[in-house]
Design a protein around this motif. Sequence first.
Motif: not given
Lengths: 283, 258
Positions: B210-231
């Motif tokens: 859980x924590x590695x997948x979540x952190x990885x998704x967060x740290x590799x966000x690209x493209x603003x607020x939309x990217x954060x939502x998708x991640x």
Amino acid sequence: MSTDSTIIEVNNLVRRFGDRAVLDDISFNVHRGETLVIMGGSGCGKSTLLRHMIGSMKPTSGSVRIFGEEITAMKERQVERVRLRLGMLFQSGALLASLTVDENVALPLVQHTKKSPDEIEQIVKRKLEMVGLTGFEDLKPDEISGGMKKRVGLARALALDPELLFSDEPTSGLDPIMTAVVDQLTLKLAQGTHMTAVVVSHDMTSAFRIATRMIMLGHGSIVAQGTPDEIRNSSNPEVQQFIHGEPDGPIPLNLSQEEHKDHQHVRPRPFLGARFRFHHKRP
Amino acid sequence: MGVLAFCALKRQVKNYLQLNLSLLYWILIAPFTGQFFKIAPIFRQMVFVGVRAAPMVALTAFSVGVTLAMQAAHSLESLGAQMYIPDLVMLTLLREMGPVLIAVIVIGRSGSAVAAELGTMKVSEEIEALEVMAINPVQYLVVPRFLAMMVMLPALTIFGNYIGIVGGWAVCRFALNFNTAGYIMRALESADTWDLYSGMIKSAVFAWIIITISCNAGLNVEGGAEGVGQATTASVVQALLAMLVMNAVLTGIFFFAG
């Protein structure tokens, strides 16, 4: 102090995104105690150039030497060692939203020094006074204005007394008086502690006030460079148009769609933090 | 299109493995080179991941315990084997439902929050600012969250198991007229320590996922607020899938192959 007074040496720096050269054969030197202002229209490669100088982007070819060391060939941990000697002020301030103002300024001190909490508090207070902020220590970045964030960012960049300061538009969003305060601070540090500063700016009043040397970028290469007087009296029409802010002139107003698309790629590098790195505490 | 998707997948897998390696480095090796991680942020994260999730976990676990007991009562009645209800509640909770359901809650609650928080930091240049200050984002941001999760998910699982067993007891005691001592005896007799340990191992593995997948998704966000939502969405979906598949694998190893 090293006998070699050249702090930054950029030689034939080229950076391409696809076919387009965002930086095309750029060379310049910055000496100790100088304040270099880099100016140029939006999207001319200023931020890309800055990111190459702090080692967060790698050039297609060419070299960037900081403190006499080649930063483009360094491993992450060596880059970190260099970064302990420089401060960077981001355009948005880039404060950590989860920390209060004083925790933000204290962050580099907490992470990289063995100072006691009392000492750190003293330093933080002094740095915040330098940028004209007192009484806001316990607020979160969300609760202060954009200009204040920028000044906190400057205080944080100065926390470790850097030899070299990079500022990305330090005065945009500040009122004229605060602009003067920040300019004066930069000048004072440059004269008093021989801090070297590289400032990216659009604000011509401020630029001419602080610069000891200026570079104007356009289309990825250097259009003009020289002392503020040389720039002011330059015969180059592009320079004259830029410093006087005239709508008509040789600088094209619109980017082609292709150029615009290329700009979309000029982002900070993808996250590389997952590499092994070491921290080097300051002695 | 297929090639592009493959490249994107390859990059994601590479990022994920790099994050794991880096995490191991900062936890296992770096402390011996004098770069010990700070303790206070770990406790802050533990409060967020663990303590604040306790009421939700309690409610879920209680409902599950009650449901299990009621289902068991219905099915076992026809066999005249209602005395085995405590066995069923106990074993199901310890081995499967406890670890899995509590992981689901933690994914929805903490995993998504971590992905969104780190993603927002990424798009607002905070991560870059950390790097320029020579502060490693993995050490500064990921390590405390990881350690907090590794401690708190198993702890929540033990807590949830207990509440679930209380739920089963409530049904047996008040609807089926079991006596309390009988319920406890029966439940304890049915389970051995391996049932508890297998659940703990599962929840530790889930915590890691859980924590590695979540952190990885967060740290590799690209493209603003939309990217954060998708991640954030992606992190929840990926963590759920990975967790459920891993649960099947672990159950296979613990109770089927062995």
